[in-house]
Design a protein around this motif. Structure first.
Motif, PDB file in Angstrom:
ATOM      1  N   GLY A   1       0.811  -1.220   0.000  1.00 28.20           N
ATOM      2  CA  GLY A   1       0.000   0.000   0.000  1.00 28.20           C
ATOM      3  C   GLY A   1       0.839   1.262   0.000  1.00 28.20           C
ATOM      4  O   GLY A   1       0.438   2.283  -0.581  1.00 28.20           O
ATOM      5  N   MET A   2       2.024   1.212   0.608  1.00 32.17           N
ATOM      6  CA  MET A   2       2.907   2.391   0.597  1.00 32.17           C
ATOM      7  C   MET A   2       3.462   2.644  -0.808  1.00 32.17           C
ATOM      8  O   MET A   2       3.654   3.802  -1.201  1.00 32.17           O
ATOM      9  N   VAL A   3       3.726   1.577  -1.549  1.00 32.59           N
ATOM     10  CA  VAL A   3       4.141   1.751  -2.947  1.00 32.59           C
ATOM     11  C   VAL A   3       3.013   2.409  -3.734  1.00 32.59           C
ATOM     12  O   VAL A   3       3.240   3.348  -4.515  1.00 32.59           O
ATOM     13  N   GLN A   4       1.790   1.941  -3.511  1.00 28.90           N
ATOM     14  CA  GLN A   4       0.636   2.544  -4.191  1.00 28.90           C
ATOM     15  C   GLN A   4       0.443   3.994  -3.755  1.00 28.90           C
ATOM     16  O   GLN A   4       0.140   4.868  -4.579  1.00 28.90           O
ATOM     17  N   ALA A   5       0.627   4.264  -2.454  1.00 29.73           N
ATOM     18  CA  ALA A   5       0.499   5.639  -1.956  1.00 29.73           C
ATOM     19  C   ALA A   5       1.574   6.542  -2.551  1.00 29.73           C
ATOM     20  O   ALA A   5       1.328   7.730  -2.814  1.00 29.73           O
ATOM     21  N   ALA A   6       2.770   5.992  -2.753  1.00 31.68           N
ATOM     22  CA  ALA A   6       3.842   6.779  -3.375  1.00 31.68           C
ATOM     23  C   ALA A   6       3.483   7.129  -4.816  1.00 31.68           C
ATOM     24  O   ALA A   6       3.690   8.271  -5.268  1.00 31.68           O
ATOM     25  N   GLU A   7       2.947   6.161  -5.551  1.00 29.73           N
ATOM     26  CA  GLU A   7       2.502   6.423  -6.921  1.00 29.73           C
ATOM     27  C   GLU A   7       1.392   7.473  -6.944  1.00 29.73           C
ATOM     28  O   GLU A   7       1.385   8.371  -7.798  1.00 29.73           O
ATOM     29  N   LEU A   8       0.467   7.373  -5.996  1.00 30.98           N
ATOM     30  CA  LEU A   8      -0.616   8.356  -5.924  1.00 30.98           C
ATOM     31  C   LEU A   8      -0.058   9.732  -5.578  1.00 30.98           C
ATOM     32  O   LEU A   8      -0.488  10.745  -6.144  1.00 30.98           O
ATOM     33  N   SER A   9       0.907   9.769  -4.672  1.00 32.45           N
ATOM     34  CA  SER A   9       1.529  11.040  -4.284  1.00 32.45           C
ATOM     35  C   SER A   9       2.210  11.707  -5.475  1.00 32.45           C
ATOM     36  O   SER A   9       2.206  12.937  -5.602  1.00 32.45           O
TER      37      SER A   9
ATOM     38  N   CYS B   1       0.530  15.297  -5.617  1.00 36.18           N
ATOM     39  CA  CYS B   1       1.209  16.346  -4.833  1.00 36.18           C
ATOM     40  C   CYS B   1       2.704  16.427  -5.120  1.00 36.18           C
ATOM     41  O   CYS B   1       3.475  16.862  -4.254  1.00 36.18           O
ATOM     42  N   GLY B   2       3.122  16.016  -6.299  1.00 40.31           N
ATOM     43  CA  GLY B   2       4.481  16.283  -6.739  1.00 40.31           C
ATOM     44  C   GLY B   2       5.572  15.423  -6.131  1.00 40.31           C
ATOM     45  O   GLY B   2       6.748  15.796  -6.169  1.00 40.31           O
ATOM     46  N   PHE B   3       5.215  14.274  -5.555  1.00 38.24           N
ATOM     47  CA  PHE B   3       6.230  13.374  -5.023  1.00 38.24           C
ATOM     48  C   PHE B   3       7.122  12.911  -6.175  1.00 38.24           C
ATOM     49  O   PHE B   3       6.628  12.403  -7.181  1.00 38.24           O
ATOM     50  N   PRO B   4       8.438  13.076  -6.070  1.00 42.66           N
ATOM     51  CA  PRO B   4       9.308  12.768  -7.215  1.00 42.66           C
ATOM     52  C   PRO B   4       9.241  11.292  -7.623  1.00 42.66           C
ATOM     53  O   PRO B   4       9.232  10.407  -6.756  1.00 42.66           O
ATOM     54  N   GLN B   5       9.198  11.047  -8.920  1.00 41.08           N
ATOM     55  CA  GLN B   5       9.137   9.668  -9.404  1.00 41.08           C
ATOM     56  C   GLN B   5      10.370   8.871  -8.965  1.00 41.08           C
ATOM     57  O   GLN B   5      10.277   7.668  -8.702  1.00 41.08           O
ATOM     58  N   ALA B   6      11.503   9.558  -8.856  1.00 41.07           N
ATOM     59  CA  ALA B   6      12.703   8.864  -8.374  1.00 41.07           C
ATOM     60  C   ALA B   6      12.510   8.337  -6.956  1.00 41.07           C
ATOM     61  O   ALA B   6      13.017   7.259  -6.602  1.00 41.07           O
ATOM     62  N   ASP B   7      11.753   9.083  -6.145  1.00 40.94           N
ATOM     63  CA  ASP B   7      11.486   8.632  -4.781  1.00 40.94           C
ATOM     64  C   ASP B   7      10.441   7.519  -4.749  1.00 40.94           C
ATOM     65  O   ASP B   7      10.461   6.663  -3.853  1.00 40.94           O
TER      66      ASP B   7
ATOM     67  N   GLU C   1      10.419   5.172  -6.868  1.00 44.20           N
ATOM     68  CA  GLU C   1      11.243   3.982  -7.115  1.00 44.20           C
ATOM     69  C   GLU C   1      12.064   3.609  -5.892  1.00 44.20           C
ATOM     70  O   GLU C   1      12.328   2.420  -5.651  1.00 44.20           O
ATOM     71  N   ARG C   2      12.484   4.592  -5.092  1.00 42.87           N
ATOM     72  CA  ARG C   2      13.183   4.283  -3.838  1.00 42.87           C
ATOM     73  C   ARG C   2      12.259   3.523  -2.882  1.00 42.87           C
ATOM     74  O   ARG C   2      12.680   2.554  -2.238  1.00 42.87           O
ATOM     75  N   VAL C   3      11.017   3.980  -2.793  1.00 38.45           N
ATOM     76  CA  VAL C   3      10.047   3.294  -1.933  1.00 38.45           C
ATOM     77  C   VAL C   3       9.827   1.867  -2.425  1.00 38.45           C
ATOM     78  O   VAL C   3       9.878   0.903  -1.646  1.00 38.45           O
ATOM     79  N   ARG C   4       9.590   1.736  -3.733  1.00 35.14           N
ATOM     80  CA  ARG C   4       9.352   0.410  -4.302  1.00 35.14           C
ATOM     81  C   ARG C   4      10.547  -0.523  -4.045  1.00 35.14           C
ATOM     82  O   ARG C   4      10.382  -1.683  -3.638  1.00 35.14           O
ATOM     83  N   ALA C   5      11.757  -0.003  -4.236  1.00 33.78           N
ATOM     84  CA  ALA C   5      12.961  -0.823  -4.082  1.00 33.78           C
ATOM     85  C   ALA C   5      13.155  -1.260  -2.633  1.00 33.78           C
ATOM     86  O   ALA C   5      13.534  -2.411  -2.365  1.00 33.78           O
ATOM     87  N   LEU C   6      12.878  -0.356  -1.680  1.00 29.13           N
ATOM     88  CA  LEU C   6      13.084  -0.714  -0.280  1.00 29.13           C
ATOM     89  C   LEU C   6      12.021  -1.696   0.205  1.00 29.13           C
ATOM     90  O   LEU C   6      12.327  -2.637   0.952  1.00 29.13           O
ATOM     91  N   VAL C   7      10.787  -1.494  -0.219  1.00 27.17           N
ATOM     92  CA  VAL C   7       9.722  -2.445   0.152  1.00 27.17           C
ATOM     93  C   VAL C   7      10.041  -3.832  -0.411  1.00 27.17           C
ATOM     94  O   VAL C   7       9.882  -4.853   0.276  1.00 27.17           O
ATOM     95  N   ALA C   8      10.519  -3.873  -1.646  1.00 27.09           N
ATOM     96  CA  ALA C   8      10.912  -5.159  -2.237  1.00 27.09           C
ATOM     97  C   ALA C   8      12.104  -5.754  -1.490  1.00 27.09           C
ATOM     98  O   ALA C   8      12.166  -6.971  -1.249  1.00 27.09           O
ATOM     99  N   ALA C   9      13.051  -4.904  -1.092  1.00 26.08           N
ATOM    100  CA  ALA C   9      14.269  -5.385  -0.438  1.00 26.08           C
ATOM    101  C   ALA C   9      13.984  -6.032   0.916  1.00 26.08           C
ATOM    102  O   ALA C   9      14.667  -6.987   1.309  1.00 26.08           O
ATOM    103  N   ILE C  10      12.965  -5.553   1.640  1.00 31.30           N
ATOM    104  CA  ILE C  10      12.657  -6.165   2.931  1.00 31.30           C
ATOM    105  C   ILE C  10      11.852  -7.446   2.763  1.00 31.30           C
ATOM    106  O   ILE C  10      11.695  -8.216   3.722  1.00 31.30           O
ATOM    107  N   GLY C  11      11.341  -7.682   1.550  1.00 34.74           N
ATOM    108  CA  GLY C  11      10.637  -8.930   1.287  1.00 34.74           C
ATOM    109  C   GLY C  11       9.129  -8.827   1.224  1.00 34.74           C
ATOM    110  O   GLY C  11       8.427  -9.834   1.303  1.00 34.74           O
ATOM    111  N   CYS C  12       8.600  -7.602   1.066  1.00 37.43           N
ATOM    112  CA  CYS C  12       7.152  -7.422   0.949  1.00 37.43           C
ATOM    113  C   CYS C  12       6.742  -7.307  -0.511  1.00 37.43           C
ATOM    114  O   CYS C  12       7.535  -6.870  -1.356  1.00 37.43           O
ATOM    115  N   PRO C  13       5.489  -7.665  -0.841  1.00 40.98           N
ATOM    116  CA  PRO C  13       5.008  -7.514  -2.217  1.00 40.98           C
ATOM    117  C   PRO C  13       4.974  -6.042  -2.627  1.00 40.98           C
ATOM    118  O   PRO C  13       4.727  -5.166  -1.794  1.00 40.98           O
ATOM    119  N   VAL C  14       5.223  -5.785  -3.909  1.00 35.91           N
ATOM    120  CA  VAL C  14       5.137  -4.417  -4.424  1.00 35.91           C
ATOM    121  C   VAL C  14       4.074  -4.295  -5.513  1.00 35.91           C
ATOM    122  O   VAL C  14       3.856  -3.208  -6.047  1.00 35.91           O
TER     123      VAL C  14
END
Length: 360
Positions: free
Chosen positions: A270-278, A282-288, A290-303
């Protein structure tokens, strides 16, 4: 031992964080307690029940034990009623204390039982999952699920102490560690960009439960949550930001059936989805993103979220506790370390769901 103070109108208490703390839980029992009920599930009680019982018995109080079935599927009014029945059978009075030994399900149900039995008795949180240690045991949110929605029946009711033993994390499955780390990451995303950076840099140590790393992660998460809860105990304003990813996550949990995905797994996605929505609203950088997506994947959660179907997504989100007047509110991020609550255009939500869910 690390100690984090929580101060709210509903009560002030300390969070104690240390290795091998289960051996000292009895010291948190108030001198005027008439009796103590230890509530757990068979899995956790089999691992730690003897240690906690020995500590509680050293307090000199009458101790009784009640076990409830293990799992999110049992976080129901039926299970809650079985707890009430046991408390009545034990003739607990208003000076009794409940000790909740387990993860978020046990903590939430025991807290709600404590809030409502005889209109309120004291309880102590002894969380044994990472998610419960960094999130659900702190702040006084107590509840059970309803088939139509997660945590829809509950109360704000503060514990008198939270005792966190970091050594118990060593018995958790990898999925449970990943689920807890999702909530750790959340605190960085909403409040502390430096902490998010630290999580990125230390993800391997966190997954390996290296004592120094996991001890700091638990302490910092508790500090950040204590700050928010002290400012807004009953979620009338700022506390809503703690729900980053939860509007999507709760829909995933309810849509698939409670217990199919762990709560933290659903929140991570859901945080990956919230980042995409942001990024859209509200101008959340696309590079960020991808940082969220990469870290969520790195801890072992679905993205990638399951495809519940657009109508089902909307139906479940409208039941969310943040919804007002039928309008769905989301926690979005202008930047890492910043968060706010707002409604979003339906077309943006539809595009995000299309982008972030499994196809076919």
């Amino acid at each position: 031992m690390s100690i984090v103070k929580v101060k709210t109108e509903g009560g002030a208490y300390s969070i104690h964080i240390a290795p091998n703390l289960l051996q000292q839980v009895g010291t948190s029992i108030p001198p005027d307690a008439t009796s103590v009920v230890l509530i757990s599930n068979p899995t956790v009680f089999g691992l730690y029940g003897k240690t906690v019982l020995q500590s509680l018995e050293a307090s000199g109080k009458k101790i009784s034990v009640f076990e409830v079935p293990d799992g999110e599927a049992y976080k129901t009014l039926e299970t809650l009623n079985s707890i009430y029945t046991f408390l009545l059978e034990q003739r607990l009075d208003r000076r009794a204390v409940i000790v909740a030994l387990g993860g978020g399900v046990i903590g939430d149900m025991c807290g709600f039982a404590a809030a409502t039995y005889m209109r309120g008795i004291r309880f102590i949180q002894v969380p044994t999952t990472l998610l419960a240690q960094v999130d659900s045991s702190v702040g006084g949110k107590t509840a059970v699920n309803h088939p139509m929605g997660k945590n829809m029946i509950g109360a704000f009711y503060q514990p008198i102490a939270v005792d966190i033993d970091t050594t118990v994390l060593g018995t958790l499955p990898e999925r449970e560690i990943a689920a807890g780390l999702a909530e750790v990451i959340k605190y960085g995303l909403i409040l502390d960009a430096g902490f998010f950076d630290w999580c990125e840099q230390n993800v391997a140590s966190l997954k390996a439960l290296e004592p120094e790393a996991i001890g700091y992660a638990v302490q910092r998460s508790c500090e950040l949550k204590a700050y928010v809860v002290s400012e807004d105990e009953k979620e009338t304003g700022m506390r809503a930001i703690l729900n980053l990813g939860h509007t999507f996550g709760h829909a995933i949990e309810a849509g698939l059936g409670f217990g199919t995905w762990l709560h933290g797994e659903a929140v991570g996605c859901g945080m990956v989805q919230a980042a995409e929505l942001s990024a859209r609203v509200c101008g959340f950088p696309q590079a960020d993103v991808e940082r969220v997506r990469a870290l969520v994947a790195a801890i072992g959660c679905p993205v990638t979220a399951p495809d519940l179907g657009t109508d089902k997504w909307i139906e479940l989100m409208q039941i969310d506790k943040k919804a007002e007047g039928g309008k769905i509110k989301f926690i979005v991020m202008p930047g890492i370390g910043q968060a706010k609550s707002q409604t979003v255009p339906r077309e943006d939500l539809m595009l995000v769901l299309k982008k972030t869910t499994q196809k076919g």
